[in-house]
Write a protein that holds these residues in place. Structure first.
Motif, PDB file in Angstrom:
ATOM      1  N   LEU A  72      42.243  45.145  33.103  1.00  0.00           N
ATOM      2  CA  LEU A  72      43.385  45.956  33.536  1.00  0.00           C
ATOM      3  C   LEU A  72      44.534  45.889  32.526  1.00  0.00           C
ATOM      4  O   LEU A  72      45.239  46.883  32.325  1.00  0.00           O
ATOM      5  N   GLN A  75      43.732  48.259  29.829  1.00  0.00           N
ATOM      6  CA  GLN A  75      44.033  49.622  30.254  1.00  0.00           C
ATOM      7  C   GLN A  75      45.510  49.951  30.034  1.00  0.00           C
ATOM      8  O   GLN A  75      45.843  51.023  29.528  1.00  0.00           O
ATOM      9  N   ASN A  82      41.642  55.648  34.586  1.00  0.00           N
ATOM     10  CA  ASN A  82      40.499  54.921  35.150  1.00  0.00           C
ATOM     11  C   ASN A  82      39.169  55.402  34.585  1.00  0.00           C
ATOM     12  O   ASN A  82      38.269  54.600  34.338  1.00  0.00           O
ATOM     13  N   ILE A  96      37.182  50.457  39.103  1.00  0.00           N
ATOM     14  CA  ILE A  96      38.479  50.280  38.447  1.00  0.00           C
ATOM     15  C   ILE A  96      39.610  50.572  39.435  1.00  0.00           C
ATOM     16  O   ILE A  96      40.586  49.828  39.530  1.00  0.00           O
ATOM     17  N   TRP A  99      39.956  47.718  41.876  1.00  0.00           N
ATOM     18  CA  TRP A  99      40.604  46.567  41.246  1.00  0.00           C
ATOM     19  C   TRP A  99      42.104  46.790  41.113  1.00  0.00           C
ATOM     20  O   TRP A  99      42.893  45.881  41.337  1.00  0.00           O
ATOM     21  N   ARG A 100      42.505  48.006  40.746  1.00  0.00           N
ATOM     22  CA  ARG A 100      43.934  48.303  40.591  1.00  0.00           C
ATOM     23  C   ARG A 100      44.658  48.145  41.933  1.00  0.00           C
ATOM     24  O   ARG A 100      45.770  47.632  41.985  1.00  0.00           O
TER      25      ARG A 100
END
Length: 105
Positions: A72, A75, A82, A96, A99-100
């Motif tokens: 993350l 990112q 994503n 993703i 997870w965010r």
């Protein structure tokens, strides 16, 4: 309840390289010199040594919290959405997003 103990991947990959692929040690030396191997490091080692496609085993991967946070952070640093991040790490964009929601809220 017993805590999950992770296998010693550093020793496993060192043994594999020394016995079967000693000519690839120079390529893997940097990763093996780390104190702790993350899931991303293990995937890189696997790709260097065996050169196999990661797609076959992608459903059996698991990530620790530190691995997820590194992904993350990557990112954020590279300003990826994503979908782009999912393509980069060969993950599902829904993973993703999940997870965010869990780790960044």
């Amino acid at each position: 309840m017993e805590e999950y103990k992770q296998p010693d991947f550093k020793q496993i990959y060192t043994d594999i390289i020394s016995r079967k692929y000693p000519h690839k040690y120079d390529l893997c030396e940097y990763l093996l010199s780390k104190n702790e191997l993350l899931a991303l490091d293990i995937l890189k080692l696997n790709a260097i040594i065996f050169g196999t496609s990661e797609k076959r085993n992608s459903q059996y991967r698991s990530y620790k919290r530190t691995d997820i946070m590194k992904i993350l952070d990557y990112q954020k640093e590279n300003k990826l959405n994503n979908t782009q991040l999912a393509l980069q790490f060969k993950l599902s964009r829904n993973t993703i997003g999940k997870w965010r929601k869990i780790f960044l809220i």
